[in-house]
Structures are given as C-alpha cells and as structure tokens.
Write an enzyme that holds these catalytic residues in place. Structure first.
Site, short mmCIF file in Angstrom:
data_model
loop_
_atom_site.label_atom_id
_atom_site.label_comp_id
_atom_site.label_asym_id
_atom_site.label_seq_id
_atom_site.Cartn_x
_atom_site.Cartn_y
_atom_site.Cartn_z
N ASP A 1 0.92 -1.27 -0.23
CA ASP A 1 0.03 -0.01 -0.07
C ASP A 1 0.74 1.25 -0.15
O ASP A 1 2.32 1.19 0.07
CB ASP A 1 -0.93 -0.13 1.12
CG ASP A 1 -2.16 0.64 1.05
OD1 ASP A 1 -2.26 1.69 0.06
OD2 ASP A 1 -3.24 0.61 1.64
N GLU B 1 -9.86 7.08 4.78
CA GLU B 1 -9.17 6.62 5.82
C GLU B 1 -8.52 7.73 6.68
O GLU B 1 -8.16 8.51 6.09
CB GLU B 1 -8.42 5.43 5.43
CG GLU B 1 -7.35 5.79 4.35
CD GLU B 1 -7.72 6.00 2.94
OE1 GLU B 1 -6.98 5.80 2.14
OE2 GLU B 1 -9.02 5.58 2.76
#
Length: 855
Positions: free
Chosen positions: A332, A530
């Site tokens: 990620d 997020e």
C-alpha cells in the site's frame, strides 16, 4: 488501497514494539531488515484453497523466457509502482517500471476535469513507453492501478455506486457482480486495467474511518459479496470472459485484519488470536482466491505488533504457500516505509517478507538504487527477486497486456461507456435495494407524491455528501459540478413528486412560506476517507446537534418528519430517531440519488413500485459506547441487530421512545482535551478565513475564494496527519477550530498547557500568533512570530505554552468557544499537528521569551 492511507505515528508504533520486545515476544527486534515471524503460530489453522486459475505450460515457458532475458535493472524496475504525477513515460522506459497508480488526488496532467479521453491518452503513453524496445530491453507492459472502490469514482462523469456497506445491505451477489462488470468497463474506457478492489475487510469497530468499505461485520456476507465482485471485475475463470478486454485485474485488500484494529485505529494494531484472524478476517480472501483474484494488497495494519508489510509468515507462508495464491502481492501507499529499519526509499524487509510490487509513489528512483544495492549484496536474494517478477509477469500475461494497447479495448473505443444510462440504472437499483427502514411510525411511509413535500437538510442537494469518500477526490467533494450526470436525493424527489402533480420545496434550513404536508430531511456524515474518518465517538454530531435541532423544529411545527440518514457506518442516533416519524439508513448511495425517491413514494394510485429490501449489514448501537458491536462478541445488545429491516409488507412494531441521556459515559475534567490528532476530532471542524470570506476544510484541501489563504492535509508521522496553512499577501489569515459547544478550561489554570507540533515552512514570516476566544469580547493571543522565524526551514518541533500565558488576572476560561486558532498576516507557511490541551504540563515556550509581543 487506500492510496492516501495513514498509519500509526512512529512513536506509537515504536512504543508498542518496545513493549513487546521487553516481554520477549518479538524475537526479531534487532533484525531490522529481516521479515518478521514473531509469534507462536499454527499454519494448520489456515485453509488450503482451490485456485481456479492454474498456470499453463505455455504461460510458464513464456515467463521463464522473459525472466532469463532480463537484466537486474529491468527486474528491479518491474517491482516498482510509481504515482502518475511523479513519473513520465520517458522514465517508464528508462527505468523499466512495472506499474503506475493514480492516488485519490491525482488526475492526468493534474486536470480535475480530465475526460475519459485524457485518461486514455495517458494510459497509452505509459504503455507505449514500456513496450519500446529501441534501447534493446525487453518489452514488458506497464499495468495501471486505481482505487475504483465504488465504481470508477475518481473520474468525472463516472457511475458511482453505493459504498460497500450499502451493497452489504442488499444481500444481492448477482447485483454486486453486475456492479463489478460495469466498473471494469468504465475502467477500460479510460485505459486502466487494474482495480484496487474489492475491500474484503470485516470491520469490527465502527469508529474506523473505512467501515463503509466493508460489506459487513459478518464474515459470511463479506465472503459472498467479495467473490461476486471479483467475478464481476475479472470475469469467469472457467470461460473466455476471464480478463478479456471487458474485464480488469481485481485486488482483494487489505491482507489481513485491517478491520479489527484496536479502537478502530486506521492502520493500527489488530490484537487478536490467530484463530480469530482466520475465522473473522480471512474468509473474504478465501472467496477471492476461489474466484481467481490476481492481486492481493498488504495491509498497513499490524497483527499483534507486527506490521503486515513485513510479515513473512502471513504474506508468504500462509497466503502464498498454504492458501495457494499465485498472483502478486502489492504494497500500500509507502506502507513499506513504516517497517522498522525501513524508509520510503529503502526496504529490503518488505520484499523479503513477500511484497512483490512496492507502491513507492514518489521515491521510486531512490528505491531502485537501494534495492539494486541490496540485491547485489545478498540482502535480497536473487531467488526472491525472481519470484516477485514471475508473479508480476504472470498477472500481466493473464490480463492480456502483452497483446493489447489500452485504447484497443472495445470499451475504450466506445465514448459513451463512462456514466452510460444503463450503468446508472443499475446504480439506481443498488440504491433502492440498499436502503434500510429502521422506523415507520403509524405507517407514514410510503408517501403520496401528490402532497406538498419540504426537502430539507444539508444532504438533500449535495451529491458529494451522498457519495462519500473516494468520490472525485480521496476525501470526497461537496461540489455538485464534480458529478455531471448524477442526481441528488432532492432532484429524485422533485422528479417523482412533480410528475405526480405534487409540489416540492427545497430548503436546507427547513424554512418555508407554505406549510408542507410532510418534510423529508436528508442529513448525516460529511465525506471522509481513511485516517481522517476515524472517530473518537460513534455519537452522531457529538456536541453540535444541528441536525437534531432541525428535526425538532419541524416536529414542533406539527410537520411529519422523514429522516434520510447518510453515513458510512452505524452511529448512535437515538435523539434523531426519537425526533423522526420515519428513519431510513441510506448509507452512502452514490451518484444515483433518485433511487431513494423510488422507495419512499407510491404511484398516484397508491400502488408501491418498490418496497424496502435492505437489511442491516452492521448492528446498530443502543448507546454511544457500543463502538464494538458484533454478534460473536460478548455483551451483544444492539438497538437493531444484524439483518434487521422493516418493509411496507411486514407487520411493524412501534418503536418506543429511546434513551438519550448517556452523560455518565463522559468524564469530567479530563487530563487531556485533544482537538486535532491526525484529523479534527469531534465535534470540532477546521476553517480558514481572510478578511472577507471563510471556508471549511471538508476534505484534504480548502482555499478562500481569493486564493490568499489555503490549508491542506500534509504528512508528519503518517500520510495526511497534519495541516499546512499558507497565506500570501493578505492582511488577515486565520486557521481555527469551531462548531463545538464551548469547553470549560477553568480546571486547566494555572498549570495546563496547550501543546502542538509546528513546522515552519517559510522564512521571514511577517506575523504569526496563537489565538483563542474565551467568551464575548474575550480574545487572547500569544505571539509566535519571533519563534517561527528562528525555526524557519527546520524540522518539526513540539510547542507547549502555559494557558496562564494567555490568561489575564480576571479570566476563568470557563467558556472557550474557539479553542485554537493560528493567525497570520502578510505571507507565510506553517504546518501543525497533534493539537491538545493538557491539564498539567511543562511549557517549552515561555511568556518571557516573547515578552513585549504578547497581548
């Protein structure tokens, strides 16, 4: 992904790591560049999975032939994934880059209005560069990934579907598969061949800012819908549709346990047994592999203190070996840089652990240099590098990338694909089926459309709000112009009512000249993604009940109230439920808001076209302390349980008046009052202003209309956890926190401090001051100008100032309405983070240091 995801602050992670080391639970604490295997584990707990996609002899031979002809530099280039704004086609060719991605704020040429054709042109340019063999190197196609988490929602004009939490409420795998298929077609229309979807997290704490990306708290629902989405995106592995030019590579993410972190902390620590990790958090990956998923993304989070990006046991032994996953593992957004001993530009540990493709975004050149050195020294074995490259080549071969230029696909040649009416019709169906009716007093729903309908609330005509995060921008948008072709909830109601001969009145604040027959109030959470979406309480609008005030106002005027609640998770809304005659959980429905009206109204003859079908995919809290509310946990006592739903056809029990007073759950005179820790904490909001205008920070960026005052999310410890304030040639610039009820800081005098992290980005700041508002005609300032100019262009510093330095002898600080502001003039730029009041602390910037400047 998220491509913009955040992580635990360094000091927090290191503190946890130190604790585990002290307890002798981590055997590899001093082995910084080695993958972690730090717990007593039992691999027999993990299932062996049947993968429907098997490597053919021809595929294997092709991979080995390519690999044999590649130089070390070509191999290392293949395992790098760069962000499109940080790389050019020429660099793709020169460095043999394997993949690119666009983050949540990136567009081709940084054009926010980029058309599908512009996206496609960039994709072709990258592809052509990767296939250019004039330098004598192999032609290996670049693969482009994007966060298409609810449709191709970062592209203007695309069809935006309900977020996963809403799809979970539909319980309709066939519909989800169809959504995946449509998303793949719209991706191909822009030349992109890889979706970072589906998210198969099983969210367990509703404070988590990614709860809406989870289909359900129930792993069985996640398993079912994950398989459907993978099949929709990639096609059927058993026939010729698999990864044809109508389908794209899918990604199951984020492996593993991201939905189970302590306190719902994004990228935090999932402290659970291996058995619970397998039982609760793994089913979505099993289903995805069984559906033929080709890529899996590693999680930012940790399992019992070990970061997943460095966990060899889970990434290699479990996922690749035990579960038989033969595709590629992608990291990620700079997740490798969070490992102990690593940086964004150097991380052998992540590669050795099993990350095949490093999402290095900006620092890819340095990462290439360092990785080459590590391979040559043996720190990364050539065997491990070859394994990573094999997996990348395997996915590219299966996806047909060697044979087809992005613009060759049928979807790319059809200029009407993005936002096609048939796609929008499916999205509208998904909206209808996702709605969950929680309350319907006296059967007030469905409504007769021939009435006068007041449509109120700040979500009524805000398409960005109904879409949520990852919609045109990482943190979402409030600009309807970003969503051409979309329909707001109000517009859908207006169309339905006007067609039947009724009347609609749009009034955000609920005011009217002609009294309506009924009011539909659309309200809920503002867009977030997020990190910035993490909550410190699941109470809706804690400390600033503006929506409740609107509901009560209308109810007091004897107007029946229908509440349409927009949210990315269940929240404690007992007061709002009590103030409503009917209450609908609409989740984040996406671009086709007309789907709401489809269910709310009858036809003119009283016949219902569409009944409610949605069932809760998450349990709904009875009190604001129930952030963890899952059937497998003890003390499960929801207001509405998993699977709850009402319909027009079912017998309905009237909902009793709900308890609203839970003040006993709060603590008087807390030792700390945080205002900004990675994000503005409830109930506070961040604003900026100049002399004429103010602007709320609703995402990652805000600016005054004149452009002279700007604020943006920036990085300190983790991605996006700080704010940068810039002002240019202005008489007045202000960044401030407001929207909460006044707070009582009287107990913080005389020993309390206000503390925050500050980084001064520019030299020669004309004027900078800390300011707070302490009541009518009460403003207090502390000059930071001299200090700021001594810290220009240096690293972050923690500033701690005694409240007594701001107080005058008569001040009691019992009604602090504006608890923090930075005030500037002229020009300057500073960044700040981690703002809080501490009841007893040591200052490091004293009153005497700025004597003569202080008010």
């Amino acid at each position: 992904m998220g491509t913009e995801e955040l992580n635990l602050p360094e000091n927090k992670y290191l503190g946890l790591l130190a604790l585990f080391c002290a307890l002798s639970l981590i055997s590899s604490c001093n082995q910084e560049n080695k993958p972690t295997e730090t717990h007593i584990t039992d691999i027999s707990l993990w299932p062996q999975v049947s993968n429907p996609v098997q490597a053919s002899a021809a595929e294997t031979a092709k991979i080995e032939s390519l690999l044999a002809g590649m130089s070390l530099e070509e191999k290392v280039g293949q395992i790098m994934q760069a962000e499109i704004i940080h790389i050019t086609p020429e660099e793709i060719k020169k460095y043999h880059i394997g993949s690119v991605l666009n983050g949540g704020t990136s567009k081709p040429n940084q054009n926010p209005d980029a058309t599908a054709s512009e996206w496609l042109a960039m994709a072709d340019a990258f592809y052509d560069a990767s296939m250019d063999t004039t330098d004598g190197n192999a032609a290996i196609p670049v693969i482009w990934g994007t966060d298409a988490v609810h449709g191709h929602a970062l592209v203007k004009g695309a069809t935006i579907f309900p977020h996963n939490i809403g799809l979970g409420a539909t319980r309709n795998p066939e519909l989800v598969k169809q959504i995946g298929d449509i998303t793949a077609r719209e991706l191909h229309a822009t030349g992109i061949n890889w979706a970072f979807a589906p998210t198969v997290a099983v969210a367990q704490n509703d404070r988590w800012g990614r709860t809406y990306e989870s289909y359900s708290e129930d792993p069985d629902i996640v398993k079912q819908l994950a398989a459907a989405m993978v099949a929709g995106l990639q096609g059927n592995p058993a026939d010729s549709s698999f990864l044809d030019d109508q389908h794209v590579v899918a990604t199951a993410k984020h492996f593993i346990g991201d939905g189970g972190t302590l306190e719902g902390d994004d990228q935090g620590n999932t402290r659970i047994s291996e058995q619970e990790l397998v039982t609760i958090h793994n089913p979505g990956y099993v289903a995805s592999i069984q559906a033929g998923v080709q890529t899996i993304m590693a999680s930012f989070s940790s399992w019992n203190g070990d970061k997943l990006h460095g966990n060899h046991y889970l990434l290699t032994k479990v996922l690749k070996n035990r579960m038989g996953f033969d595709g590629l593992v992608v990291g990620d957004w700079n997740g490798h840089g969070q490992l102990r001993g690593c940086t964004n530009s150097s991380c052998a540990a992540a590669i050795n652990a099993g990350v095949d493709l490093i999402m290095v975004t900006r620092d890819w050149k340095a990462m290439i240099r360092n990785t080459l050195t590590q391979v040559r020294s043996g720190e990364i074995s050539e065997q491990r590098l070859d394994d990573a490259v094999r997996r990348i080549l395997r996915v590219k071969l299966r996806a047909g990338l060697f044979e087809h230029r992005p613009s060759d696909s049928a979807a790319a040649k059809n200029k009407t694909i993005v936002g096609h009416p048939q796609h929008r019709a499916v999205a509208r169906q998904a909206v209808r089926e996702s709605l969950v009716l929680l309350k319907n007093r006296n059967g007030i729903l469905p409504l007769d459309p021939r009435q006068t309908i007041l449509v109120a609330g700040d979500g009524a005509n805000d398409i960005g709000k109904q879409c949520g995060g990852w919609s045109m921008h990482w943190q979402g948008s409030h600009n309807n112009e970003d969503f051409p072709g979309a329909t707001s909830i109000y517009e859908g109601i207006r169309e339905t009512v006007n067609r039947a001969g009724g009347k609609t009145i749009l009034s955000v604040d609920g005011s009217y000249k002609q009294k309506p027959d009924v009011a539909i109030v659309v309200f809920g959470e503002d867009p977030y993604a997020e990190g910035l979406g993490d909550l410190n309480t699941i109470e809706f609008e804690a400390g600033r009940k503006k929506s409740l005030a609107l509901l009560k106002k209308l109810s007091a005027e004897n107007i029946p109230v229908i509440s349409i609640f927009l949210s990315g998770r269940p929240l404690w809304v007992n007061p709002e439920l009590n103030a409503s005659d009917a209450f609908v959980a609409a989740w984040l429905p996406g671009s086709e808001g007309a789907g709401v009206a489809d269910v709310l109204f009858t036809k003119t003859d009283g016949v219902v076209d569409y009944d409610f079908k949605g069932k809760l995919s998450f349990s709904w809290p009875k009190n604001p302390s129930q952030e963890i509310l899952n059937p497998h946990h003890s003390h499960y006592d929801p207001l509405f349980g998993l699977g709850y739903s009402l319909t027009y056809a079912s017998a309905q029990k009237e909902l009793d008046s709900l308890e609203e007073n839970f003040s006993n759950l709060t603590t008087a005179n807390p030792a700390e009052i945080p205002l900004y820790i990675g994000k503005a904490l409830e109930p506070w909001r961040v604003y900026i202003r100049n002399q004429q205008h103010r602007q709320i920070l609703s995402g990652a960026f805000a600016a005054t209309p004149d452009g002279d005052v700007l604020v943006s999310a920036t990085d300190k410890d983790i991605q996006g956890d700080a704010l940068t304030l810039a002002w240019n040639n202005t008489q007045h610039a202000l960044l401030y926190f407001t929207d909460g009820q006044p707070i009582d800081l009287s107990s913080y005098l005389p020993d309390g401090v206000i503390t925050f992290d500050l980084k001064v980005e520019s030299k020669n700041i004309d004027n900078l001051a800390l300011m707070m508002r302490c009541g009518e005609d009460c403003e207090r300032r502390f000059s930071l100008t001299q200090y700021a100019n001594t810290q220009a262009a240096k690293n972050w510093k923690t500033v701690a100032i005694k409240l007594s330095c701001l107080a005058r002898p008569s001040d009691r600080f019992g009604q602090i309405s504006l608890p923090f502001a930075l005030e500037g003039a002229g020009s300057g730029e500073v960044s700040l983070a981690n703002i809080k009041y501490v009841i007893k602390g040591q200052e490091n910037l004293t009153c005497q240091k700025t004597k003569g400047e202080q008010e």
